[in-house]
Write an enzyme that holds these catalytic residues in place. Structure first.
Site, PDB file in Angstrom:
ATOM      1  N   CYS A   2       0.841  -1.194   0.000  1.00  0.00           N
ATOM      2  CA  CYS A   2       0.000   0.000   0.000  1.00  0.00           C
ATOM      3  C   CYS A   2       0.877   1.246   0.000  1.00  0.00           C
ATOM      4  CB  CYS A   2      -0.879   0.000   1.239  1.00  0.00           C
ATOM      5  SG  CYS A   2      -1.787  -1.536   1.438  1.00  0.00           S
ATOM      6  N   ARG A  30       1.708   1.808  -5.872  1.00  0.00           N
ATOM      7  CA  ARG A  30       1.963   0.787  -4.848  1.00  0.00           C
ATOM      8  C   ARG A  30       0.743  -0.080  -4.566  1.00  0.00           C
ATOM      9  NH1 ARG A  30       6.687   1.950  -1.902  1.00  0.00           N
ATOM     10  NH2 ARG A  30       5.990   0.459  -0.368  1.00  0.00           N
ATOM     11  N   ASN A 105       0.095  -0.541   6.231  1.00  0.00           N
ATOM     12  CA  ASN A 105       0.640  -1.329   5.131  1.00  0.00           C
ATOM     13  C   ASN A 105       1.247  -2.579   5.743  1.00  0.00           C
ATOM     14  OD1 ASN A 105       1.860  -2.297   2.793  1.00  0.00           O
ATOM     15  ND2 ASN A 105       3.637  -0.949   2.991  1.00  0.00           N
ATOM     16  N   GLY A 106       0.919  -3.748   5.218  1.00  0.00           N
ATOM     17  CA  GLY A 106       1.481  -4.987   5.757  1.00  0.00           C
ATOM     18  C   GLY A 106       0.377  -5.929   6.183  1.00  0.00           C
ATOM     19  N   GLU A 488      11.329 -13.139 -19.350  1.00  0.00           N
ATOM     20  CA  GLU A 488      10.950 -11.769 -18.997  1.00  0.00           C
ATOM     21  C   GLU A 488       9.984 -11.184 -20.037  1.00  0.00           C
ATOM     22  OE1 GLU A 488      10.902  -9.820 -16.645  1.00  0.00           O
ATOM     23  OE2 GLU A 488      10.926  -7.769 -17.371  1.00  0.00           O
ATOM     24  N   LYS A 492       6.236  -9.790 -19.112  1.00  0.00           N
ATOM     25  CA  LYS A 492       5.736  -8.450 -19.439  1.00  0.00           C
ATOM     26  C   LYS A 492       4.350  -8.543 -20.072  1.00  0.00           C
ATOM     27  CE  LYS A 492       7.650  -6.341 -17.508  1.00  0.00           C
ATOM     28  NZ  LYS A 492       8.698  -6.766 -16.637  1.00  0.00           N
ATOM     29  N   GLU A 495       1.616  -9.676 -17.504  1.00  0.00           N
ATOM     30  CA  GLU A 495       1.206  -8.770 -16.431  1.00  0.00           C
ATOM     31  C   GLU A 495       0.492  -7.526 -16.916  1.00  0.00           C
ATOM     32  OE1 GLU A 495       5.697  -7.108 -15.437  1.00  0.00           O
ATOM     33  OE2 GLU A 495       4.262  -7.226 -13.826  1.00  0.00           O
ATOM     34  N   HIS A 511      11.232 -31.430 -25.862  1.00  0.00           N
ATOM     35  CA  HIS A 511      10.915 -32.247 -24.683  1.00  0.00           C
ATOM     36  C   HIS A 511       9.481 -31.996 -24.212  1.00  0.00           C
ATOM     37  CE1 HIS A 511      15.087 -33.477 -24.535  1.00  0.00           C
ATOM     38  NE2 HIS A 511      15.392 -32.205 -24.754  1.00  0.00           N
TER      39      HIS A 511
HETATM   40  C1  AGP Z   1       7.903  -6.799 -12.811  1.00  0.00           C
HETATM   41  O1  AGP Z   1       7.346  -6.289 -13.945  1.00  0.00           O
HETATM   42  C2  AGP Z   1       7.033  -7.033 -11.690  1.00  0.00           C
HETATM   43  N1  AGP Z   1       6.110  -6.056 -11.458  1.00  0.00           N
HETATM   44  C3  AGP Z   1       7.587  -7.813 -10.521  1.00  0.00           C
HETATM   45  O2  AGP Z   1       7.884  -9.082 -11.019  1.00  0.00           O
HETATM   46  C4  AGP Z   1       8.800  -7.274  -9.741  1.00  0.00           C
HETATM   47  O3  AGP Z   1       9.932  -7.287 -10.529  1.00  0.00           O
HETATM   48  C5  AGP Z   1       8.994  -8.125  -8.477  1.00  0.00           C
HETATM   49  O4  AGP Z   1       7.848  -8.030  -7.689  1.00  0.00           O
HETATM   50  C6  AGP Z   1      10.212  -7.738  -7.682  1.00  0.00           C
HETATM   51  O5  AGP Z   1      10.126  -6.424  -7.237  1.00  0.00           O
HETATM   52  P1  AGP Z   1      11.401  -5.709  -6.623  1.00  0.00           P
HETATM   53  O6  AGP Z   1      12.401  -5.583  -7.728  1.00  0.00           O
HETATM   54  O7  AGP Z   1      10.906  -4.385  -6.147  1.00  0.00           O
HETATM   55  O8  AGP Z   1      11.906  -6.575  -5.522  1.00  0.00           O
END
Ligand code: AGP
Length: 619
Positions: A2, A30, A105-106, A488, A492, A495, A511
């Site tokens: 958050c 966030r 937050n948490g 990666e 992308k 997400e 395989h």
């Molecule tokens: C990447 O596009 C993501 N949003 C996510 O995988 C991110 O890289 C991961 O949560 C790690 O975050 P950090 O680098 O802040 O630790």
């Protein structure tokens, strides 16, 4: 997960609401399930909270204006306990008279026990959150102590889990009290005003002067004072620092999204991460790490821990680190590391990679590694974040603020930082690779200009992305350093465009995954440079032929001048030539551009994809 803002300003200037909402707009990345604010005004708590993005809260406040105030707190949420509803949004009020407002937050892990206890005592709850328990406990403790700081201390000593808490009391205009354990909190020091935030973006529009807060500490701010005490009541001093970027860097600056802007910022991010790492003789110097070089030279194993994109940056760098240092380098998902009974000791270097420096899984992996005696280095993009502070040393990437949830410039900057670390270790160990290190550094310095050139030639990639807006599945293949780039690229697309995407090591195709290939299936292939040893290039070209023969639509990323791929490619996307180990800094770029353009073509929110948050501060 958050975003949290707290503010106390002068009596002459009752603008708490504006400052807080502005801070929330910079922290919305966030978490964006709901948002809320609480102000202290006329002996009462004035509050508004709304499910959905911050825009909903803004509209609500416009429709039902809030009173002028000097003091308040604000929150933008990523739901954990209880869905994203108005009721579960923060702030939560405490006490029979609703005089305490609290944001969090948490996760309060023992909230159930505490809630049962409070329910038995007749307290009624209005939300399903763990946070409301803390609000009620705080109201009760304030009733007993008459002191909000002391009350916060009492509450924190009862809570288990990870939390940043901010609270105000209706009877205390001019005071915000905060606490942190394993969750981010930073203080902004203004002139006649002070701020609290999950990160410096919360107050960057007002001050660049900031102060770190340690674990298990409570902070009380007024407009002209900042007091810090430990959870045990011991007075403490925060550590001041200056923020090195400004508000303009946290703006879109005319781009359609932060992600697009951040993709374009990669030449600068890589360049700035490489800056100042060599002396006049061309040798690598990493004095900022303040680690005894003898201890580093003695390590016999490297373990990289990270999550998501940061994990893929580690996976990419592994090839180069092992090649340059001849030290075995394992790359572990941080959330698995702790639970696999890792074999590490004082001769193991555990390198954590994290853009935010707050990812809970990575933080816990680092703590575990330290308990086992390992030497820990944090590669991080956020000054003063928890992970670098919990590590033996930090190597900062200088990518500037990354706001889009999908990581791009942090990824390439992380790879660059890993390369610097690998070359430094090679230099420490001496031998032929030590001599080669200087040459590689020179080559690395040429990469930002190549990325810049590449970014200027992405029109066709954007066209392809728009054309593929209705695609339901995309596969990505790569080998050697191209393999993590395939992973990666797939991440992308998943997400931000919500398209099923999978990355494979091209050698693994036969395989199993080749069964997925049917006529028209789009497949990106990251082709290694023809100069890669062991004829790897030719092997990948064969893989392209194999899938093409089965009807795949092949989108080939290949080095300038590599003509051998042309007969088997439906599309060739060219990247400038560079040595094979450095190529990932280039080959990822078209895949980032592709995902961003495709998500935009689908009308999706590129920067704030569903269900996600930038910084994952819960396990
Ligand atoms: C990447 O596009 C993501 N949003 C996510 O995988 C991110 O890289 C991961 O949560 C790690 O975050 P950090 O680098 O802040 O630790």
């Amino acid at each position: 997960m958050c975003g949290i803002v707290g503010y106390v300003g002068p009596d002459s200037n009752q603008r708490a609401l504006d400052v807080i909402v502005e801070g929330l707009s910079r922290l919305e990345y966030r978490g964006y399930d709901s948002a809320g604010v609480a102000l202290v005004a006329d002996g009462e708590i004035a509050w508004r909270k709304k499910a959905g993005k911050l825009a909903n809260l803004r509209s609500d406040i416009e429709a039902h204006p809030m009173p002028p105030s000097t003091t308040g707190i604000g929150h933008t949420r990523w739901a954990t306990h209880g869905g994203p509803t108005d009721q579960n949004a923060h702030p939560h009020l405490g006490g029979e008279d609703d005089k305490v407002a609290l944001i969090h937050n948490g996760i309060v892990e023992n909230f159930h026990v505490l809630k049962t206890e409070l329910l038995a005592e007749g307290v009624t709850f209005r939300s399903e959150t763990d946070t409301e328990v803390a609000a009620q406990l705080l109201a009760r403790a304030y009733g007993e102590t008459g002191d909000l700081t002391e009350a916060m201390r009492v509450v924190c000593n009862r809570l288990e889990g990870a939390f940043t808490l901010l609270a105000v009391h209706a009877d205390l205009p001019g005071t915000v009290v905060a606490a942190r354990r394993n969750s981010p909190l930073v203080i902004g020091l203004g002139d006649g005003e002070n701020f609290l935030g999950s990160d410096v973006a919360a107050f960057i529009g007002h001050t660049k002067s900031a102060m770190e807060v340690d674990q298990d500490q409570i902070v009380t701010i007024t407009k002209d004072s900042v007091d810090v005490v430990g959870f045990d009541g011991t007075p403490a001093e925060g550590k001041r620092f200056e923020v090195t970027w400004d508000a303009a860097q946290a703006e879109k600056g005319g781009h359609s999204s932060f992600m697009v802007k951040e993709i374009l910022e990669q030449p600068a991010a890589i360049n700035d991460t490489l800056l100042g790492r060599t002396n006049e003789a061309g040798e690598l110097v990493l004095d900022e790490m303040r680690i005894d070089p003898a201890r580093l030279a003695a390590i016999d194993e490297i373990v990289i821990v990270a999550c998501g994109t940061a994990f893929y940056s580690g996976l990419t760098a592994k090839y180069a680190i092992e090649h340059w240092t001849r030290i075995p380098c394992a790359v572990e998902l941080a959330h698995e590391f702790r639970y696999c009974d890792p074999v590490v000791d004082e001769r193991t270097l555990v390198v954590s990679i994290s853009q935010s420096g707050e990812t809970m899984d990575t933080l816990m992996a680092v703590k575990h590694a330290r308990e086992l005696g390992a030497l820990t280095i944090s590669i991080c993009n956020t000054h003063g974040a928890t992970i670098p502070r919990e590590s033996d040393a930090a190597l900062y990437t200088h990518a500037g603020p990354e706001i889009a949830v999908a990581s791009t410039k942090a990824f390439t900057a992380q790879i660059a930082a890993c390369y610097v670390l690998g070359l430094y270790l090679a230099q420490l160990r001496g031998g032929s690779q030590a001599e080669a290190a200087q040459q590689v550094m020179r080559e690395l310095h040429e990469v930002p200009a190549k990325v810049d050139t590449l970014l200027g030639s992405m029109d066709r990639v954007r066209e392809i992305a728009r054309f593929m807006a209705d695609t339901r599945s995309v596969l990505f293949l790569g080998r050697h350093v191209g393999y993590p780039i395939a992973l990666e690229g797939a991440l992308k697309l998943k997400e931000i465009a919500y398209i099923h995407a999978e990355g494979f090591a091209a050698g693994e195709l036969k395989h199993g995954p080749i069964a997925l290939i049917e006529p028209g299936q789009p497949v990106f292939i990251v082709v290694p440079s023809p100069s890669t040893p062991h004829n790897l290039h030719d092997k990948v070209v064969s893989n392209i032929q194999e899938i093409r023969a089965r009807g795949a639509r092949t989108l080939v990323i290949a080095e300038e001048g590599d003509e051998s791929v042309v007969p088997f490619a439906d599309e060739v996307i060219r990247v400038p030539a560079t040595s094979p180990l450095l190529a990932p800094l280039l080959t990822i770029v078209p895949l980032q551009v592709f995902a961003a353009e495709l998500a935009a073509a689908k009308g999706l929110d590129v920067d704030q994809p569903r269900n996600l948050a930038k910084s994952v501060t819960v396990e």
